[in-house]
Design a protein around this motif. Structure first.
Motif, short mmCIF file in Angstrom:
data_model
loop_
_atom_site.label_atom_id
_atom_site.label_comp_id
_atom_site.label_asym_id
_atom_site.label_seq_id
_atom_site.Cartn_x
_atom_site.Cartn_y
_atom_site.Cartn_z
N VAL A 28 0.88 -1.16 0.00
CA VAL A 28 0.00 0.00 0.00
C VAL A 28 0.92 1.21 0.00
N GLN A 70 2.54 5.07 -0.25
CA GLN A 70 2.42 6.29 0.53
C GLN A 70 1.29 7.15 -0.04
N PHE A 123 -1.98 6.77 -2.27
CA PHE A 123 -2.81 5.68 -2.79
C PHE A 123 -2.86 5.74 -4.30
N GLN A 126 -10.66 4.05 2.18
CA GLN A 126 -9.90 3.86 0.93
C GLN A 126 -8.64 3.04 1.19
N GLN A 127 -8.04 3.30 2.33
CA GLN A 127 -6.84 2.57 2.67
C GLN A 127 -7.16 1.09 2.90
N ARG A 128 -8.32 0.84 3.51
CA ARG A 128 -8.72 -0.55 3.72
C ARG A 128 -8.93 -1.25 2.37
N GLU A 141 -7.27 -0.64 -0.30
CA GLU A 141 -5.91 -0.97 -0.76
C GLU A 141 -5.42 -2.26 -0.09
N LEU A 162 3.24 -1.49 4.24
CA LEU A 162 2.42 -0.29 4.43
C LEU A 162 3.36 0.91 4.52
N PRO A 171 1.38 4.62 6.29
CA PRO A 171 -0.07 4.56 6.15
C PRO A 171 -0.81 5.54 7.05
N THR A 172 -0.15 6.00 8.11
CA THR A 172 -0.89 6.82 9.07
C THR A 172 -0.81 8.32 8.76
N LEU A 210 -6.54 1.14 12.14
CA LEU A 210 -5.54 0.50 11.29
C LEU A 210 -4.64 -0.42 12.12
#
Ligand code: ADP
Ligand code: MG
Length: 524
Positions: A82, A84, A86, A145-147, A149, A163, A166-167, A178
């Motif tokens: 995933v 940096q 998206f 959206q991150q989920r 990915e 990842l 991701p934060t 997360l």
């Protein structure tokens, strides 16, 4: 799956971004890759994901050396990433995005959406994600959206999940969710490489920690290390995390934004009836997740964007309708979010960049031309005062590192009497040493009586600097709270929860990061 990187080296021209990096990630382990901006983390992961071919070293999976000639090979070998930033297409649905991930094409090359929906549901159920396969990406909050990915990677049977920071785009509560997902994946046997430069997150979630600095592994650390220990490893010397700052002595409010409304080029409301006031001798920090109107707010204050309604006054005088230069002349110092587009002119020398906004005023100009000697002397003085590291002030500014360029911008903006200082992401991309310096200069400006407006998406920075914090969400100020307000409270406000309710909710439910915070305080 056990992952080993052995002696990975990657160069970009003369720059060695990765220098013989060794990394071992055990099966079912959350392995934090910790390092400052520019340390080489993303580069290393791009090598692992098959995006870059390394100049040396090897990748070993479960004891077998592998070679990837592209991400397709890495995915086939069980590696998911995933990024940096998206890479989802906004107008696609969740099922379409996931189908693209594994190229689930049925007959005639049409995406097999039925299969994709099935996979999304299966993975969501297994991990308790609440993601609707039919939802459009652009309608989902960033955390969701991150989920997607992550689901995309898992739908391709990733055994190692990377990842990359991701934060950076999440509120503390979303970060907490997360972290719960990461733990669940780990417990299910997935290995996770978790990239971050945020120490408290590492302490909250990592099973093992590898620290890299300037392209090299500088150490391994245990999750029980303190933040101070991790910070010194990351930076290479002891650092003080706290800003040395006396309580503010605020005077009257001299800068005010009232009922400000700004539209983006597409006509969407990006700043929505916003009110804000800054007093002399105080630092007001605007906190919030990126993309909630902060950029448009600062651009409107400076005059780069015109609002559709509202007023902006400095010392009782209306700024709207005046040009940028005129506003700078009125005493606004401005440190932009993106120094490469708004802060410096790459082809100009360090000395020239130090007088960009003053070039036609005495004492720099004599007649229409710049007085080279005065410009030169000014540069020598400012660079010394702001500890800019350079070879010659006549060199192009582009020869300086990011941190030194930022110091040039600060030196220029803070070298004249200011009636207002606005600094947007003042330390983005800087090393910790430069951050300390920049923070102390900002506090010094405050102590000289200047009203200071900071805009930052880094909660650590907000908490270090702010006398008061205005939390921005969807173009509005959700609330203004005192500096030092609890992280959990700020996190809820960053998701739009009003201050009082946020306090009540935070008292009920502590995030994992909040808990790590308390632990740190208890051991300190
Ligand atoms: P991190 O992810 O730790 O912040 P990066 O891996 O992105 O660091 O960058 C490491 C170094 O490599 C930086 O100095 C960066 O400017 C440089 N770099 C990264 N990608 C490229 C590229 N494609 N071309 C040239 N230099 C790059
Ligand atoms: Mg990176």
């Amino acid at each position: 799956m056990k992952l080993e990187l052995r002696g990975i080296t990657k160069r970009f021209g003369p720059l060695v971004a990765n220098d013989h990096i060794d990394l071992v990630v055990q099966p079912g382990e959350i392995h934090a890759l910790l390092g400052e901006n520019g340390a080489g983390k993303s580069t290393l992961m791009n090598v692992l994901y098959g995006l870059y071919e390394p100049d040396g070293g090897e990748i070993v999976l479960d004891g077998e050396p592998v070679r990837f000639s592209g991400p397709g090979d890495a995915v086939a070998a069980g590696i998911g990433m995933v990024h940096q930033h998206f890479m989802l297409v906004p107008v696609f649905t969740v099922a379409e995005s996931v189908a693209l991930g594994y190229e689930a094409t049925g007959p005639l090359g049409i995406l097999d959406l039925k299969e994709s929906r099935r996979r999304v549901r299966a993975i969501s159920e297994r991990f308790g994600f609440d993601v609707d396969p039919g939802a459009r990406i652009e309608d989902l909050p960033v955390g969701a959206q991150q989920r997607v990915e992550i689901i995309k990677a898992l739908s391709r049977d990733a055994k190692v999940l990377i990842l990359d920071e991701p934060t950076a785009v999440l509120t503390p509560q979303e970060t907490d969710e997360l972290i719960a997902i990461m733990r669940q994946l780990r417990d299910g046997g997935t290995s996770i490489v978790f990239i971050t430069h945020k120490l408290r997150e590492v302490r909250a979630v990592a099973d093992a920690i590898t620290v890299i600095r300037r392209g090299r592994v500088v150490g391994k650390a245990s999750p029980t290390s303190t933040e101070t220990e991790l910070a010194s490893l990351m930076v290479g010397r002891t650092v003080s995390m706290a800003v040395d700052k006396a309580p503010a002595q605020p005077g009257e409010e001299t800068f005010a934004v009232r009922d400000l409304t700004v539209l983006d080029p597409a006509g969407n409301v990006v700043v929505d009836g916003l009110d804000l006031g800054v007093r002399r001798g105080e630092i007001l920090a605007v906190a919030g997740v990126q993309g909630n109107g902060q950029t448009e707010l600062t651009e409107t204050i400076l005059g780069l964007t015109e609002p559709v309604a509202g007023s902006i006054t400095l010392d009782g005088t209306e700024l709207l309708g005046r040009g940028v230069k005129d506003r700078l002349r009125a005493g606004i110092g401005f440190v932009p979010e993106d120094r490469s587009t708004d802060g410096v002119i790459a082809g100009f020398s360090i000395a020239e960049n130090l007088v960009l906004d003053l070039y036609d005023t005495a004492p720099f100009a004599s007649g229409p031309a710049l007085s080279p000697q005065v410009v030169h002397e000014n540069a020598e003085r400012r660079t010394q005062e702001f500890d800019v590291r350079f070879t010659s002030v006549d060199d192009a500014i582009s020869t300086l590192s990011g941190g030194n360029q930022q110091k040039v911008v600060l030196a220029r903006e803070m070298s004249r009497p200011l009636r207002l200082l606005i600094a947007s992401q003042p330390t983005r991309g800087l090393d910790v040493g430069s951050i300390e310096f920049v923070h102390s200069r900002i506090v010094a400006e405050r102590d000289g009586g200047t009203p200071v407006l900071i805009v930052s998406t880094e909660l650590d920075e907000v908490l270090a600097l702010a006398d008061r914090i205005a939390v921005m969400y969807r173009g509005r100020v959700v609330g203004v709270v005192p500096g030092g307000t609890d992280r959990d409270v700020l996190g809820l406000m960053m998701a739009g929860v009003p201050a009082e309710e946020a306090r009540a909710q935070a008292a009920e439910h502590h995030t994992a990061l909040g808990a790590a915070d308390e632990e740190e305080e208890a051991t300190a």
